[in-house]
Design a protein around this motif. Structure first.
Motif, short mmCIF file in Angstrom:
data_model
loop_
_atom_site.label_atom_id
_atom_site.label_comp_id
_atom_site.label_asym_id
_atom_site.label_seq_id
_atom_site.Cartn_x
_atom_site.Cartn_y
_atom_site.Cartn_z
N SER A 496 46.96 41.41 30.74
CA SER A 496 46.55 42.46 31.67
C SER A 496 45.75 41.87 32.82
O SER A 496 45.05 40.86 32.67
N SER A 497 45.86 42.53 33.96
CA SER A 497 45.02 42.19 35.12
C SER A 497 43.94 43.23 35.34
O SER A 497 43.29 43.24 36.39
N ASN A 498 43.77 44.14 34.36
CA ASN A 498 42.64 45.07 34.33
C ASN A 498 42.47 45.84 35.64
O ASN A 498 41.41 45.86 36.26
N GLY A 499 43.55 46.50 36.05
CA GLY A 499 43.49 47.38 37.20
C GLY A 499 43.73 46.71 38.54
O GLY A 499 43.78 47.39 39.57
N LYS A 500 43.86 45.40 38.54
CA LYS A 500 44.11 44.66 39.79
C LYS A 500 45.58 44.23 39.84
O LYS A 500 46.20 43.96 38.82
N LYS A 501 46.13 44.13 41.02
CA LYS A 501 47.50 43.65 41.17
C LYS A 501 47.55 42.16 40.86
O LYS A 501 46.65 41.41 41.22
N SER A 502 48.62 41.75 40.21
CA SER A 502 48.77 40.35 39.83
C SER A 502 50.24 40.04 39.66
O SER A 502 51.02 40.89 39.22
N SER A 503 50.61 38.81 39.98
CA SER A 503 51.97 38.31 39.71
C SER A 503 51.93 37.25 38.62
O SER A 503 52.93 36.58 38.37
N ASN A 504 50.81 37.12 37.94
CA ASN A 504 50.64 36.10 36.92
C ASN A 504 51.33 36.50 35.62
O ASN A 504 51.74 37.66 35.45
#
Length: 517
Positions: A496-504
Protein backbone atom coordinates in the motif's frame (compact mmCIF):
# COMPACT_ATOMS: atom_id res chain seq x y z
CA UNK A 1 -12.53 -50.35 11.11
CA UNK A 2 -11.43 -47.40 8.99
CA UNK A 3 -12.00 -43.95 10.45
CA UNK A 4 -11.86 -40.34 9.27
CA UNK A 5 -10.94 -37.06 10.92
CA UNK A 6 -13.08 -33.94 11.25
CA UNK A 7 -13.27 -31.30 9.99
CA UNK A 8 -13.41 -32.61 6.43
CA UNK A 9 -12.67 -29.07 5.16
CA UNK A 10 -10.63 -27.08 7.66
CA UNK A 11 -10.50 -23.34 8.10
CA UNK A 12 -13.08 -20.72 7.22
CA UNK A 13 -15.48 -22.76 5.07
CA UNK A 14 -18.90 -22.35 6.72
CA UNK A 15 -22.52 -23.11 5.78
CA UNK A 16 -21.85 -26.27 3.74
CA UNK A 17 -24.37 -27.51 1.19
CA UNK A 18 -23.96 -30.82 -0.62
CA UNK A 19 -25.39 -32.77 -3.53
CA UNK A 20 -24.64 -36.13 -5.16
CA UNK A 21 -24.55 -36.83 -8.90
CA UNK A 22 -24.21 -40.58 -9.43
CA UNK A 23 -21.01 -41.43 -7.52
CA UNK A 24 -19.70 -37.87 -7.32
CA UNK A 25 -20.26 -35.39 -4.48
CA UNK A 26 -20.14 -31.62 -4.68
CA UNK A 27 -20.10 -29.13 -1.82
CA UNK A 28 -20.19 -25.33 -1.59
CA UNK A 29 -19.63 -22.93 1.30
CA UNK A 30 -20.10 -19.25 2.11
CA UNK A 31 -17.44 -16.70 1.12
CA UNK A 32 -18.73 -13.35 2.49
CA UNK A 33 -16.62 -10.36 1.30
CA UNK A 34 -13.90 -12.45 -0.34
CA UNK A 35 -13.46 -12.90 -4.09
CA UNK A 36 -13.82 -15.23 -5.93
CA UNK A 37 -17.06 -16.25 -4.27
CA UNK A 38 -18.51 -19.62 -3.23
CA UNK A 39 -15.70 -22.19 -3.33
CA UNK A 40 -16.84 -25.52 -4.75
CA UNK A 41 -15.37 -28.89 -3.76
CA UNK A 42 -15.51 -32.41 -5.19
CA UNK A 43 -15.31 -35.78 -3.46
CA UNK A 44 -15.97 -39.46 -4.16
CA UNK A 45 -15.93 -40.68 -0.55
CA UNK A 46 -17.28 -37.72 1.51
CA UNK A 47 -13.97 -37.58 3.40
CA UNK A 48 -11.35 -36.47 0.88
CA UNK A 49 -12.25 -33.22 -0.84
CA UNK A 50 -10.50 -31.14 -3.47
CA UNK A 51 -11.43 -27.66 -4.56
CA UNK A 52 -12.35 -27.53 -8.24
CA UNK A 53 -13.02 -23.82 -8.51
CA UNK A 54 -15.38 -21.03 -7.50
CA UNK A 55 -18.97 -20.55 -8.55
CA UNK A 56 -18.66 -16.76 -8.68
CA UNK A 57 -15.30 -16.07 -10.31
CA UNK A 58 -16.09 -13.17 -12.67
CA UNK A 59 -16.66 -9.50 -11.92
CA UNK A 60 -19.97 -9.71 -13.82
CA UNK A 61 -21.18 -12.25 -11.25
CA UNK A 62 -20.07 -10.58 -8.06
CA UNK A 63 -19.70 -6.88 -7.28
CA UNK A 64 -18.46 -6.61 -3.70
CA UNK A 65 -17.52 -2.92 -3.85
CA UNK A 66 -18.09 -1.35 -0.44
CA UNK A 67 -19.29 -4.59 1.15
CA UNK A 68 -18.47 -4.52 4.88
CA UNK A 69 -16.58 -7.26 6.68
CA UNK A 70 -18.72 -10.36 7.23
CA UNK A 71 -21.28 -9.29 4.66
CA UNK A 72 -21.47 -10.35 1.02
CA UNK A 73 -22.24 -13.96 0.02
CA UNK A 74 -24.17 -15.95 2.64
CA UNK A 75 -25.16 -19.60 2.82
CA UNK A 76 -25.23 -21.04 -0.70
CA UNK A 77 -27.24 -24.16 -1.58
CA UNK A 78 -26.15 -26.49 -4.40
CA UNK A 79 -28.58 -28.79 -6.18
CA UNK A 80 -28.57 -30.87 -9.38
CA UNK A 81 -31.57 -31.48 -11.62
CA UNK A 82 -31.92 -32.82 -15.16
CA UNK A 83 -28.30 -32.27 -16.12
CA UNK A 84 -27.99 -28.80 -14.61
CA UNK A 85 -26.29 -27.64 -11.41
CA UNK A 86 -27.98 -24.84 -9.48
CA UNK A 87 -26.41 -22.65 -6.80
CA UNK A 88 -28.70 -20.26 -4.96
CA UNK A 89 -27.47 -17.79 -2.36
CA UNK A 90 -27.93 -14.45 -0.60
CA UNK A 91 -25.93 -11.31 -1.27
CA UNK A 92 -25.96 -9.08 1.82
CA UNK A 93 -25.08 -5.63 0.55
CA UNK A 94 -24.36 -3.86 3.81
CA UNK A 95 -24.60 -4.09 7.56
CA UNK A 96 -28.25 -3.06 7.51
CA UNK A 97 -29.07 -2.94 3.81
CA UNK A 98 -30.77 -5.16 1.30
CA UNK A 99 -30.59 -8.92 1.28
CA UNK A 100 -30.80 -9.94 -2.36
CA UNK A 101 -31.23 -13.54 -3.46
CA UNK A 102 -30.12 -15.02 -6.77
CA UNK A 103 -29.14 -18.26 -8.44
CA UNK A 104 -26.68 -19.33 -11.11
CA UNK A 105 -26.51 -22.47 -13.23
CA UNK A 106 -23.88 -24.64 -14.89
CA UNK A 107 -23.71 -27.92 -16.76
CA UNK A 108 -20.22 -28.55 -15.41
CA UNK A 109 -19.59 -27.90 -11.69
CA UNK A 110 -16.12 -26.61 -12.56
CA UNK A 111 -17.81 -23.88 -14.56
CA UNK A 112 -18.42 -21.65 -16.24
CA UNK A 113 -21.44 -20.72 -14.16
CA UNK A 114 -24.01 -18.27 -15.49
CA UNK A 115 -24.35 -14.66 -14.48
CA UNK A 116 -26.74 -14.15 -11.54
CA UNK A 117 -30.48 -14.52 -12.02
CA UNK A 118 -31.90 -12.13 -9.43
CA UNK A 119 -35.21 -13.06 -7.82
CA UNK A 120 -37.65 -10.30 -6.90
CA UNK A 121 -39.73 -10.35 -3.72
CA UNK A 122 -37.45 -12.90 -2.04
CA UNK A 123 -37.12 -11.80 1.60
CA UNK A 124 -34.61 -13.10 4.08
CA UNK A 125 -31.40 -15.08 3.79
CA UNK A 126 -30.22 -18.66 3.25
CA UNK A 127 -32.30 -19.57 0.19
CA UNK A 128 -32.69 -23.16 -0.96
CA UNK A 129 -34.05 -24.98 -4.00
CA UNK A 130 -36.22 -28.11 -4.10
CA UNK A 131 -37.27 -30.13 -7.15
CA UNK A 132 -40.42 -32.17 -6.63
CA UNK A 133 -41.26 -35.43 -8.36
CA UNK A 134 -43.99 -33.79 -10.45
CA UNK A 135 -41.44 -31.54 -12.14
CA UNK A 136 -42.28 -28.40 -10.19
CA UNK A 137 -39.55 -26.47 -8.39
CA UNK A 138 -39.73 -24.50 -5.16
CA UNK A 139 -37.61 -22.16 -3.08
CA UNK A 140 -37.50 -21.68 0.66
CA UNK A 141 -36.20 -18.84 2.76
CA UNK A 142 -36.77 -17.09 6.05
CA UNK A 143 -38.62 -13.90 6.94
CA UNK A 144 -40.38 -12.16 9.78
CA UNK A 145 -43.76 -13.84 10.38
CA UNK A 146 -46.51 -11.85 8.59
CA UNK A 147 -48.30 -11.36 11.92
CA UNK A 148 -45.14 -9.80 13.39
CA UNK A 149 -42.30 -10.98 15.57
CA UNK A 150 -42.99 -12.31 19.06
CA UNK A 151 -39.39 -11.75 20.16
CA UNK A 152 -36.13 -10.42 18.63
CA UNK A 153 -34.87 -12.31 15.56
CA UNK A 154 -38.07 -14.35 15.44
CA UNK A 155 -38.38 -15.76 11.91
CA UNK A 156 -40.44 -18.25 9.98
CA UNK A 157 -39.57 -20.45 7.02
CA UNK A 158 -41.61 -19.81 3.86
CA UNK A 159 -42.07 -21.59 0.53
CA UNK A 160 -42.90 -20.44 -2.99
CA UNK A 161 -42.89 -22.05 -6.41
CA UNK A 162 -40.27 -20.93 -8.93
CA UNK A 163 -40.68 -21.01 -12.71
CA UNK A 164 -37.19 -21.84 -13.94
CA UNK A 165 -38.09 -21.17 -17.57
CA UNK A 166 -39.36 -17.67 -16.80
CA UNK A 167 -36.71 -17.31 -14.06
CA UNK A 168 -39.07 -15.87 -11.48
CA UNK A 169 -41.12 -16.76 -8.43
CA UNK A 170 -44.77 -17.58 -9.09
CA UNK A 171 -47.84 -18.15 -6.97
CA UNK A 172 -48.36 -17.43 -3.29
CA UNK A 173 -45.88 -17.62 -0.46
CA UNK A 174 -46.68 -20.26 2.14
CA UNK A 175 -45.70 -19.99 5.78
CA UNK A 176 -44.23 -23.38 6.69
CA UNK A 177 -42.70 -23.43 10.16
CA UNK A 178 -41.43 -21.21 12.94
CA UNK A 179 -39.06 -23.78 14.33
CA UNK A 180 -39.15 -26.24 17.19
CA UNK A 181 -37.61 -24.32 20.04
CA UNK A 182 -39.43 -21.68 22.02
CA UNK A 183 -37.74 -18.31 21.64
CA UNK A 184 -34.87 -19.96 19.69
CA UNK A 185 -34.16 -17.00 17.47
CA UNK A 186 -32.77 -16.89 13.93
CA UNK A 187 -34.71 -19.65 12.24
CA UNK A 188 -32.74 -20.00 8.98
CA UNK A 189 -30.72 -22.37 6.75
CA UNK A 190 -33.82 -24.19 5.48
CA UNK A 191 -33.50 -27.25 3.24
CA UNK A 192 -36.44 -29.25 1.91
CA UNK A 193 -36.31 -32.97 1.06
CA UNK A 194 -38.81 -35.64 0.01
CA UNK A 195 -38.07 -39.01 1.57
CA UNK A 196 -40.46 -41.98 1.61
CA UNK A 197 -43.40 -39.84 0.47
CA UNK A 198 -42.91 -37.32 3.25
CA UNK A 199 -41.60 -33.76 2.98
CA UNK A 200 -38.89 -32.92 5.50
CA UNK A 201 -37.91 -29.36 6.37
CA UNK A 202 -34.56 -29.06 8.12
CA UNK A 203 -33.42 -25.71 9.50
CA UNK A 204 -30.98 -24.05 11.90
CA UNK A 205 -32.10 -22.29 15.07
CA UNK A 206 -30.44 -20.37 17.87
CA UNK A 207 -28.03 -18.25 15.84
CA UNK A 208 -24.67 -19.29 14.45
CA UNK A 209 -22.88 -18.92 17.78
CA UNK A 210 -22.65 -21.20 20.79
CA UNK A 211 -26.41 -21.96 20.87
CA UNK A 212 -26.54 -23.09 17.21
CA UNK A 213 -28.66 -26.16 16.48
CA UNK A 214 -30.37 -28.23 13.78
CA UNK A 215 -34.09 -28.97 13.92
CA UNK A 216 -36.48 -30.76 11.59
CA UNK A 217 -40.18 -31.01 10.78
CA UNK A 218 -42.22 -33.05 8.29
CA UNK A 219 -45.49 -33.00 6.38
CA UNK A 220 -47.48 -35.11 3.96
CA UNK A 221 -47.90 -32.02 1.77
CA UNK A 222 -45.28 -29.63 0.54
CA UNK A 223 -47.20 -26.60 1.80
CA UNK A 224 -47.73 -28.13 5.23
CA UNK A 225 -48.71 -28.31 7.98
CA UNK A 226 -45.23 -29.20 9.23
CA UNK A 227 -44.90 -31.02 12.53
CA UNK A 228 -41.59 -30.91 14.36
CA UNK A 229 -39.77 -33.99 15.60
CA UNK A 230 -40.21 -34.66 19.30
CA UNK A 231 -36.46 -35.25 19.41
CA UNK A 232 -35.60 -31.68 18.35
CA UNK A 233 -33.01 -30.36 18.24
CA UNK A 234 -31.67 -33.32 16.32
CA UNK A 235 -28.15 -31.89 16.60
CA UNK A 236 -26.53 -29.32 18.87
CA UNK A 237 -23.46 -29.03 21.09
CA UNK A 238 -24.60 -26.21 23.35
CA UNK A 239 -25.29 -28.68 26.18
CA UNK A 240 -21.66 -29.89 26.07
CA UNK A 241 -20.20 -26.61 27.29
CA UNK A 242 -17.62 -24.32 25.79
CA UNK A 243 -14.70 -26.56 26.78
CA UNK A 244 -15.81 -29.28 24.35
CA UNK A 245 -13.44 -29.33 21.33
CA UNK A 246 -16.23 -28.82 18.77
CA UNK A 247 -18.77 -26.02 19.32
CA UNK A 248 -21.53 -24.00 17.61
CA UNK A 249 -22.69 -26.95 15.51
CA UNK A 250 -25.46 -26.22 13.02
CA UNK A 251 -26.44 -25.13 9.51
CA UNK A 252 -26.64 -28.61 7.99
CA UNK A 253 -27.43 -30.39 4.73
CA UNK A 254 -27.86 -34.12 4.15
CA UNK A 255 -27.04 -36.58 1.39
CA UNK A 256 -27.90 -40.21 0.62
CA UNK A 257 -24.97 -42.22 -0.76
CA UNK A 258 -25.18 -44.69 -3.63
CA UNK A 259 -24.78 -47.41 -0.98
CA UNK A 260 -27.86 -46.25 0.92
CA UNK A 261 -26.13 -44.52 3.83
CA UNK A 262 -27.18 -41.08 5.05
CA UNK A 263 -24.68 -38.44 6.03
CA UNK A 264 -24.90 -34.86 7.24
CA UNK A 265 -22.50 -32.00 6.61
CA UNK A 266 -22.64 -29.07 9.01
CA UNK A 267 -20.63 -26.15 10.24
CA UNK A 268 -18.85 -26.05 13.58
CA UNK A 269 -15.79 -24.47 15.18
CA UNK A 270 -12.75 -25.72 17.08
CA UNK A 271 -11.94 -23.23 19.87
CA UNK A 272 -8.46 -23.20 21.36
CA UNK A 273 -6.60 -21.17 23.94
CA UNK A 274 -9.94 -20.64 25.66
CA UNK A 275 -13.18 -20.03 23.79
CA UNK A 276 -11.49 -18.39 20.81
CA UNK A 277 -12.19 -19.43 17.22
CA UNK A 278 -9.45 -18.02 14.99
CA UNK A 279 -10.20 -20.62 12.31
CA UNK A 280 -13.80 -19.48 11.98
CA UNK A 281 -16.54 -21.96 11.18
CA UNK A 282 -15.45 -25.12 9.38
CA UNK A 283 -17.14 -28.03 7.55
CA UNK A 284 -17.76 -31.28 9.46
CA UNK A 285 -19.24 -34.68 8.57
CA UNK A 286 -21.49 -36.79 10.79
CA UNK A 287 -23.44 -40.04 10.14
CA UNK A 288 -27.20 -40.28 10.41
CA UNK A 289 -29.88 -42.95 10.22
CA UNK A 290 -33.67 -43.07 10.25
CA UNK A 291 -35.94 -44.36 13.01
CA UNK A 292 -39.74 -44.19 12.91
CA UNK A 293 -39.59 -41.70 10.07
CA UNK A 294 -37.19 -39.28 11.78
CA UNK A 295 -33.42 -38.77 11.47
CA UNK A 296 -31.05 -39.82 14.24
CA UNK A 297 -27.69 -38.07 14.10
CA UNK A 298 -24.63 -40.19 14.95
CA UNK A 299 -26.75 -42.96 16.56
CA UNK A 300 -25.84 -43.74 20.14
CA UNK A 301 -23.84 -40.54 20.51
CA UNK A 302 -25.80 -37.65 19.02
CA UNK A 303 -22.81 -35.37 18.55
CA UNK A 304 -20.15 -34.49 15.99
CA UNK A 305 -16.83 -36.16 16.75
CA UNK A 306 -13.26 -35.35 15.79
CA UNK A 307 -12.86 -38.97 14.63
CA UNK A 308 -15.50 -41.39 13.42
CA UNK A 309 -16.15 -44.42 11.22
CA UNK A 310 -15.78 -43.71 7.52
CA UNK A 311 -18.65 -43.85 5.05
CA UNK A 312 -19.08 -47.14 3.20
CA UNK A 313 -17.44 -45.70 0.10
CA UNK A 314 -14.16 -46.58 -1.56
CA UNK A 315 -11.31 -44.47 -0.23
CA UNK A 316 -10.60 -41.85 -2.88
CA UNK A 317 -7.69 -39.60 -2.05
CA UNK A 318 -6.63 -36.72 -4.26
CA UNK A 319 -2.99 -35.88 -4.98
CA UNK A 320 -1.58 -33.62 -2.30
CA UNK A 321 -0.89 -30.03 -3.22
CA UNK A 322 2.52 -28.43 -2.65
CA UNK A 323 2.97 -26.44 0.52
CA UNK A 324 4.82 -23.74 -1.39
CA UNK A 325 3.46 -21.65 -4.24
CA UNK A 326 6.37 -20.45 -6.38
CA UNK A 327 4.03 -18.36 -8.56
CA UNK A 328 5.19 -20.14 -11.71
CA UNK A 329 1.76 -20.78 -13.24
CA UNK A 330 -0.14 -18.37 -15.48
CA UNK A 331 -3.04 -18.03 -13.03
CA UNK A 332 -3.37 -17.81 -9.28
CA UNK A 333 -3.82 -21.10 -7.44
CA UNK A 334 -7.28 -21.77 -5.99
CA UNK A 335 -6.34 -21.06 -2.37
CA UNK A 336 -5.80 -17.35 -3.06
CA UNK A 337 -8.49 -14.74 -2.50
CA UNK A 338 -8.91 -10.99 -2.80
CA UNK A 339 -10.77 -8.74 -0.38
CA UNK A 340 -13.82 -7.72 -2.40
CA UNK A 341 -13.92 -7.66 -6.18
CA UNK A 342 -10.42 -6.88 -7.51
CA UNK A 343 -10.36 -3.49 -9.23
CA UNK A 344 -7.47 -2.34 -11.38
CA UNK A 345 -4.45 -4.29 -12.53
CA UNK A 346 -2.74 -4.33 -9.16
CA UNK A 347 -1.27 -7.83 -9.35
CA UNK A 348 0.61 -9.80 -11.97
CA UNK A 349 2.21 -13.18 -12.54
CA UNK A 350 3.58 -12.05 -15.90
CA UNK A 351 5.50 -8.83 -15.21
CA UNK A 352 8.25 -10.90 -13.62
CA UNK A 353 7.82 -14.62 -14.32
CA UNK A 354 8.18 -16.76 -11.21
CA UNK A 355 7.08 -13.92 -8.93
CA UNK A 356 3.80 -12.46 -7.75
CA UNK A 357 4.00 -8.72 -8.27
CA UNK A 358 1.74 -6.56 -6.11
CA UNK A 359 1.49 -2.93 -7.16
CA UNK A 360 0.94 -0.47 -4.33
CA UNK A 361 -2.59 0.89 -4.16
CA UNK A 362 -3.78 3.99 -2.35
CA UNK A 363 -6.32 1.82 -0.55
CA UNK A 364 -5.31 0.20 2.73
CA UNK A 365 -6.33 -2.99 4.44
CA UNK A 366 -7.75 -0.86 7.28
CA UNK A 367 -10.64 0.31 5.06
CA UNK A 368 -13.72 -1.26 3.48
CA UNK A 369 -12.01 -1.16 0.11
CA UNK A 370 -10.19 -3.42 -2.32
CA UNK A 371 -6.58 -3.22 -1.10
CA UNK A 372 -3.57 -4.72 -2.81
CA UNK A 373 -3.84 -7.96 -0.84
CA UNK A 374 -3.82 -11.61 -1.87
CA UNK A 375 -4.40 -14.11 0.94
CA UNK A 376 -5.41 -17.60 1.93
CA UNK A 377 -7.18 -19.10 4.92
CA UNK A 378 -5.51 -20.15 8.13
CA UNK A 379 -6.53 -23.81 8.25
CA UNK A 380 -4.59 -25.22 11.20
CA UNK A 381 -4.22 -24.46 14.90
CA UNK A 382 -0.44 -24.69 14.52
CA UNK A 383 1.18 -23.60 11.28
CA UNK A 384 4.10 -21.78 9.69
CA UNK A 385 4.04 -19.37 6.76
CA UNK A 386 6.96 -17.75 5.01
CA UNK A 387 7.73 -15.65 1.97
CA UNK A 388 10.57 -13.89 0.21
CA UNK A 389 9.84 -10.28 -0.74
CA UNK A 390 11.77 -7.83 -2.87
CA UNK A 391 10.70 -4.24 -2.33
CA UNK A 392 12.39 -0.82 -2.53
CA UNK A 393 10.19 1.78 -0.78
CA UNK A 394 10.64 5.29 -2.12
CA UNK A 395 8.98 7.19 0.73
CA UNK A 396 7.58 6.61 4.21
CA UNK A 397 4.05 6.08 2.93
CA UNK A 398 4.99 3.02 0.89
CA UNK A 399 4.78 -0.30 2.73
CA UNK A 400 4.67 -3.98 1.83
CA UNK A 401 4.73 -7.21 3.76
CA UNK A 402 2.41 -9.85 5.20
CA UNK A 403 -0.87 -9.61 7.08
CA UNK A 404 -2.84 -11.84 9.42
CA UNK A 405 -6.36 -10.61 8.88
CA UNK A 406 -9.66 -11.00 10.67
CA UNK A 407 -11.18 -7.71 9.53
CA UNK A 408 -10.24 -4.13 8.74
CA UNK A 409 -10.19 -3.42 12.49
CA UNK A 410 -8.51 -6.60 13.79
CA UNK A 411 -5.24 -7.72 12.23
CA UNK A 412 -1.46 -8.06 12.49
CA UNK A 413 0.71 -6.44 9.81
CA UNK A 414 4.41 -6.97 9.22
CA UNK A 415 5.36 -3.95 7.12
CA UNK A 416 8.62 -3.01 5.48
CA UNK A 417 9.11 0.68 4.80
CA UNK A 418 12.18 2.90 4.45
CA UNK A 419 14.83 1.64 6.85
CA UNK A 420 12.63 -0.44 9.13
CA UNK A 421 10.46 -3.48 9.67
CA UNK A 422 7.43 -3.07 11.92
CA UNK A 423 4.93 -5.42 13.52
CA UNK A 424 1.63 -3.62 13.93
CA UNK A 425 -1.28 -4.92 15.95
CA UNK A 426 -4.62 -3.43 15.00
CA UNK A 427 -7.36 -3.94 17.59
CA UNK A 428 -10.75 -2.29 17.52
CA UNK A 429 -9.53 -0.02 14.73
CA UNK A 430 -6.49 1.28 16.62
CA UNK A 431 -2.92 0.54 15.50
CA UNK A 432 -0.21 -0.33 18.02
CA UNK A 433 3.42 -0.91 17.01
CA UNK A 434 4.53 -4.03 18.86
CA UNK A 435 8.05 -4.12 17.41
CA UNK A 436 10.26 -2.12 15.08
CA UNK A 437 13.68 -3.16 13.80
CA UNK A 438 16.07 -1.24 11.58
CA UNK A 439 16.42 -2.92 8.22
CA UNK A 440 18.05 -1.98 4.92
CA UNK A 441 17.99 -3.97 1.73
CA UNK A 442 15.96 -4.89 -1.31
CA UNK A 443 15.21 -8.45 -0.16
CA UNK A 444 13.63 -9.58 3.09
CA UNK A 445 12.48 -13.02 4.19
CA UNK A 446 9.43 -13.05 6.46
CA UNK A 447 8.13 -15.92 8.57
CA UNK A 448 5.23 -16.45 10.96
CA UNK A 449 5.07 -19.48 13.25
CA UNK A 450 1.88 -20.07 15.19
CA UNK A 451 1.34 -22.38 18.14
CA UNK A 452 -2.29 -22.08 19.20
CA UNK A 453 -2.65 -18.47 20.38
CA UNK A 454 1.10 -17.77 20.35
CA UNK A 455 1.99 -15.94 17.13
CA UNK A 456 5.70 -15.53 16.43
CA UNK A 457 7.15 -13.19 13.79
CA UNK A 458 10.61 -13.46 12.22
CA UNK A 459 12.63 -11.85 9.45
CA UNK A 460 15.93 -12.51 7.69
CA UNK A 461 18.24 -10.80 5.23
CA UNK A 462 19.66 -14.15 4.10
CA UNK A 463 17.84 -17.50 3.82
CA UNK A 464 17.17 -19.23 7.15
CA UNK A 465 19.13 -16.68 9.21
CA UNK A 466 16.04 -15.78 11.19
CA UNK A 467 15.87 -12.87 13.62
CA UNK A 468 12.92 -12.55 15.99
CA UNK A 469 10.84 -9.48 15.25
CA UNK A 470 8.40 -10.27 18.05
CA UNK A 471 7.47 -13.58 19.71
CA UNK A 472 4.66 -15.00 21.80
CA UNK A 473 2.17 -12.41 20.58
CA UNK A 474 -1.37 -13.08 21.79
CA UNK A 475 -3.36 -14.01 18.67
CA UNK A 476 -6.81 -13.90 20.23
CA UNK A 477 -7.73 -10.67 18.45
CA UNK A 478 -8.00 -12.82 15.31
CA UNK A 479 -10.95 -14.70 16.81
CA UNK A 480 -14.53 -13.79 15.98
CA UNK A 481 -15.12 -13.89 19.72
CA UNK A 482 -13.05 -10.69 19.98
CA UNK A 483 -13.47 -9.16 16.53
CA UNK A 484 -17.09 -10.11 15.89
CA UNK A 485 -18.35 -11.14 12.48
CA UNK A 486 -18.60 -14.50 10.76
CA UNK A 487 -15.29 -15.10 8.99
CA UNK A 488 -12.02 -16.82 9.89
CA UNK A 489 -8.42 -15.66 9.75
CA UNK A 490 -6.66 -15.00 6.44
CA UNK A 491 -2.93 -14.69 5.92
CA UNK A 492 -1.41 -13.09 2.87
CA UNK A 493 0.72 -10.53 1.06
CA UNK A 494 0.01 -6.82 1.08
CA UNK A 495 1.28 -3.56 -0.43
CA UNK A 496 0.00 0.00 0.00
CA UNK A 497 0.96 3.62 -0.54
CA UNK A 498 -1.42 4.70 2.25
CA UNK A 499 -3.52 7.19 0.35
CA UNK A 500 -0.74 8.52 -1.87
CA UNK A 501 -0.34 7.84 -5.58
CA UNK A 502 2.46 5.41 -6.38
CA UNK A 503 3.74 3.33 -9.28
CA UNK A 504 5.87 1.17 -7.00
CA UNK A 505 5.47 -2.55 -6.44
CA UNK A 506 6.63 -5.47 -4.31
CA UNK A 507 7.68 -8.84 -5.75
CA UNK A 508 7.03 -12.07 -3.85
CA UNK A 509 9.16 -15.02 -4.93
CA UNK A 510 7.09 -17.66 -3.13
CA UNK A 511 4.62 -18.18 -0.32
CA UNK A 512 4.77 -21.32 1.78
CA UNK A 513 2.12 -22.50 4.25
CA UNK A 514 2.68 -25.68 6.27
CA UNK A 515 0.84 -27.19 9.23
CA UNK A 516 2.93 -27.88 12.32
CA UNK A 517 2.15 -31.23 13.92
Amino acid sequence: MATFRNPIISGFYPDPSICRVNNEYYLVTSSFEYFPGVPIFHSRDLVNWRQIGYVLDRESQLNLDGTPNSRGIYAPTIRYHNGVFYMITTFVESASGARKNFYVTAENPEGPWSDPIWLDDYPGIDPSLFFDEDGRAYVTGNRKPPRGQDYPKHNEIWLQEIDLEKKKLVGPKYSLWEGALKNAHAQEASHLYKINEMYYLMIAEGGTGFTHSVTIARSEYITGPYIGAKTNPILTHRHLGKAYPITNVGHADIVNTQNGEWWMVCLASRPYGGYFRNLGRETFLVPMSWEDGWPVINPGKGIVELEGLRPNLKDSKWPTKPACDHFESSTLQMQWNFIRTPRGNFWSLHERPGYLRLFLKEETIMEESNPSFIGRRQQHVNFAARTKMEFIPSNNFEVAGVVLLQSKDYQFRVEYSIGKLSLIKRENGIDQILAGHLFEGETVYLKIEVYEQSYNFYYAKFPEEWIALCTNVNGRILSTDVAGGFVGTFIGMYASSNGKKSSNYADFDYFEYTPIE
